[in-house]
Enzyme design. Structure first.
Site, PDB file in Angstrom:
ATOM      1  N   PHE A 251     -45.029  16.860  -5.848  1.00  0.00           N
ATOM      2  CA  PHE A 251     -44.750  16.480  -4.455  1.00  0.00           C
ATOM      3  C   PHE A 251     -45.578  17.395  -3.545  1.00  0.00           C
ATOM      4  O   PHE A 251     -45.074  17.978  -2.595  1.00  0.00           O
ATOM      5  CB  PHE A 251     -43.268  16.621  -4.106  1.00  0.00           C
ATOM      6  N   ASP A 322     -41.381  20.190  -4.815  1.00  0.00           N
ATOM      7  CA  ASP A 322     -40.962  20.224  -3.410  1.00  0.00           C
ATOM      8  C   ASP A 322     -40.795  18.789  -2.901  1.00  0.00           C
ATOM      9  O   ASP A 322     -41.613  18.290  -2.118  1.00  0.00           O
ATOM     10  CB  ASP A 322     -42.008  20.982  -2.587  1.00  0.00           C
ATOM     11  N   CYS A 362     -35.095  19.898   1.070  1.00  0.00           N
ATOM     12  CA  CYS A 362     -35.035  19.851   2.532  1.00  0.00           C
ATOM     13  C   CYS A 362     -33.881  18.955   2.990  1.00  0.00           C
ATOM     14  O   CYS A 362     -33.883  18.459   4.111  1.00  0.00           O
ATOM     15  CB  CYS A 362     -36.356  19.373   3.112  1.00  0.00           C
TER      16      CYS A 362
END
Length: 417
Positions: A251, A322, A362
C-alpha cells in the site's frame, strides 16, 4: 392563576419563528443535558443533546448559530448541520465573534506559527480541522501552493474568506480546492474541485521529505496529493536500515516508506499498490531521488500480492503495510479488524528472521488497543513471534484535539519478528 410561559425552543412541535441573537439563530441544549464538556472544550454537540424543533431542523447546513445551555447561558458560536448526528461544531467560544476574513486570518496565523517552528521547509499540513480551530477544514501546503479540503458546509460557504486569509497569512501564489472524499458527501456538498487562486500546477509537485523526493499530484491524486501524517513513522522505519536492507512497502501510494528507507541506504525496495498512477508517481520520486536502480514496483491487490510473494518464498528485512482505512466507521469495525489481522498474517511470513514488520492503521474507529490485538493475533496465526519495539502516531502537523479521540486516528506498530 398565571399561565406558564411557553418556550418554543423547548417544544419540538413548535413552528414559531426562530429565536435570534442579533443576526444569529439561537439553538439550545435540552434540559438536563450537562453543558460542562462543551464549556471545557469539547468541540461537538450531538443531535440527541439539542432541542431540535422545526426552526432548528430548517436551518441550512453550515448556518452559524449561537449555542446556549438549557438555562439560556451562551456557550459560543457553532456551525449547524441539522442532517448530521454531530449537529453543531464549535467555532468560537466568544458569542460576539464575527466569522470573517480577519477571524480566519487569526486562526491561520496561529497554525502557521506552529508549523514554522516545527519545519524547515514549507511542506506540511497547515490546518488539521478541529485541532487547529477550523472544524472540518484540511489545508496541506506544498511550497507556494496550498490545497484546501472544506469538508464542512460552513467552510464551503465561507471559502472566499478562508482562501483570502490563507493567501494573506502564507503568501502562497496558488490555492486549490479539493472536493473529493467521504466527508463532503456526508455534509451534502458537491464534488467540484477547482482553482481558487493562481494557476494549477501542470504536473506533479516535488516534495522533499526524510531525505527523499516524493511526487505529489495536487489535482488528480488521492486526498490533497500526499500523506504528510506518516512522516515520523517513515523516519523510524528509515532508522532500521542497514547496508543491503531489503524492503517491501505494501500500500505504498507514491512511495511512502520505501523511498524514505532507500534514502537511508536500503539496498532495495519493492513498492506494492493497486493504483497504477500512484506507482508511476513513486517511480518518478525514485528517479528524482537518484534511487531508481534500487526501486521496483508491483501493481495489484495487496492481499493477492502478499499471498503470491509467500508462495514464491520471498523474504525481506523490513515489511511495511500501510493500508487505507479498513474501519472508517463503528459499523465497519469488526470487518476492519479482521482485515488488519489478515494483513498481518499474510505479511509476517515474508519477514526474514530478525527482521521488522510495520503495520499501520488510519481508522479512527479502531483504537490503538483493538488494532494492536488484531495485528498481534495475525502475527501469531502466521506462526511467528513478535516483540513490539515502537508505536508511532501522526506527526506534529497533525495535532490531536485532546478531547476528541477521533483526531488521534493514525497508529503505526513495529514488531521485531
Amino acid at each position: 392563576m398565571t399561565a406558564p410561559s411557553h418556550d418554543p425552543a423547548a417544544d419540538p412541535s413548535s413552528d414559531a419563528p426562530a429565536e435570534t441573537s442579533g443576526d444569529r439563530p439561537v439553538i439550545r441544549l435540552k434540559p438536563k443535558v450537562n453543558a460542562r464538556p462543551v464549556r471545557h472544550g469539547f468541540p461537538w454537540v450531538y443531535a440527541s443533546d439539542l432541542v431540535t424543533d422545526r426552526r432548528t431542523k430548517a436551518l441550512a447546513p453550515g448556518r452559524i448559530a449561537l449555542l446556549e445551555d438549557s438555562g439560556r447561558e451562551p456557550l459560543g458560536l457553532v456551525a449547524v448541520n441539522p442532517g448530521s448526528k454531530i449537529i453543531a461544531r464549535m467555532l468560537d467560544r466568544d458569542p460576539s465573534a464575527t466569522i470573517d476574513r480577519a477571524w480566519f486570518a487569526a486562526r491561520l496565523s496561529r497554525a502557521f506559527a506552529l508549523r514554522d517552528r516545527l519545519f524547515d521547509a514549507p511542506f506540511y499540513r497547515l490546518i488539521h480541522a478541529e485541532a487547529d480551530g477550523l472544524p472540518g477544514v484540511i489545508i496541506d501546503r506544498f511550497g507556494d501552493t496550498c490545497v484546501i479540503q472544506p469538508n464542512a458546509a460552513w467552510a464551503d460557504a465561507l471559502l472566499p474568506e478562508l482562501a483570502g486569509a490563507l493567501a494573506e497569512v502564507t503568501g502562497v501564489s496558488t490555492i486549490l480546492k479539493n472536493a473529493s472524499g467521504r466527508a463532503r458527501g456526508l455534509e451534502g456538498l458537491d464534488e467540484e474541485s477547482g482553482v481558487l487562486l493562481g494557476v494549477a500546477p501542470d504536473g506533479p509537485v516535488p516534495v522533499p521529505m526524510n531525505g527523499a523526493t516524493y511526487m505529489a499530484d495536487l489535482t488528480g491524486g488521492q486526498k490533497t496529493g500526499l500523506f504528510y501524517d506518516q512522516r515520523p513513522n517513515h523516519a523510524f522505519a528509515a532508522s532500521l536500515v542497514r547496508e543491503g536492507t531489503a524492503v517491501l512497502d505494501v500500500f505504498s501510494h507514491v512511495g511512502g516508506f520505501g523511498l524514505a528507507m532507500l534514502a537511508a541506504g536500503a539496498g532495495t525496495a519493492l513498492a506494492v499498490d493497486g493504483s497504477a498512477p500512484a506507482l508511476e508517481l513513486a517511480r518518478a520520486g525514485a528517479e528524482a531521488s537518484a534511487m531508481a536502480a534500487r526501486f521496483d514496483t508491483r501493481q495489484g491487490d495487496a492481499f493477492d500480492v502478499l499471498t503470491a510473494l509467500g508462495e514464491e518464498g520471498a523474504t525481506f528485512d523490513v515489511v511495511i503495510c500501510d493500508p487505507p482505512a479498513f474501519a472508517p466507521s463503528k459499523q465497519s469495525l469488526e470487518a476492519g479488524l479482521r482485515a488488519y489481522e489478515r494483513i498481518a498474517r499474510l505479511a509476517a511470513p515474508l519477514v526474514a528472521e530478525g527482521g521488522v514488520l510495520g503495520l499501520c492503521s488510519c481508522s479512527h474507529a479502531a483504537d490503538l488497543s483493538k488494532f494492536r490485538t488484531a495485528c498481534t493475533r495475525g502475527i501469531g496465526r502466521a506462526g511467528r513471534e513478535g516483540r513490539l519495539i515502537h508505536t508511532g502516531f501522526a506527526g506534529p502537523d497533525h495535532p490531536q484535539h485532546p478531547l476528541l479521540a477521533e483526531s488521534g486516528y493514525l497508529k503505526a506498530l513495529f514488531y521485531a519478528l
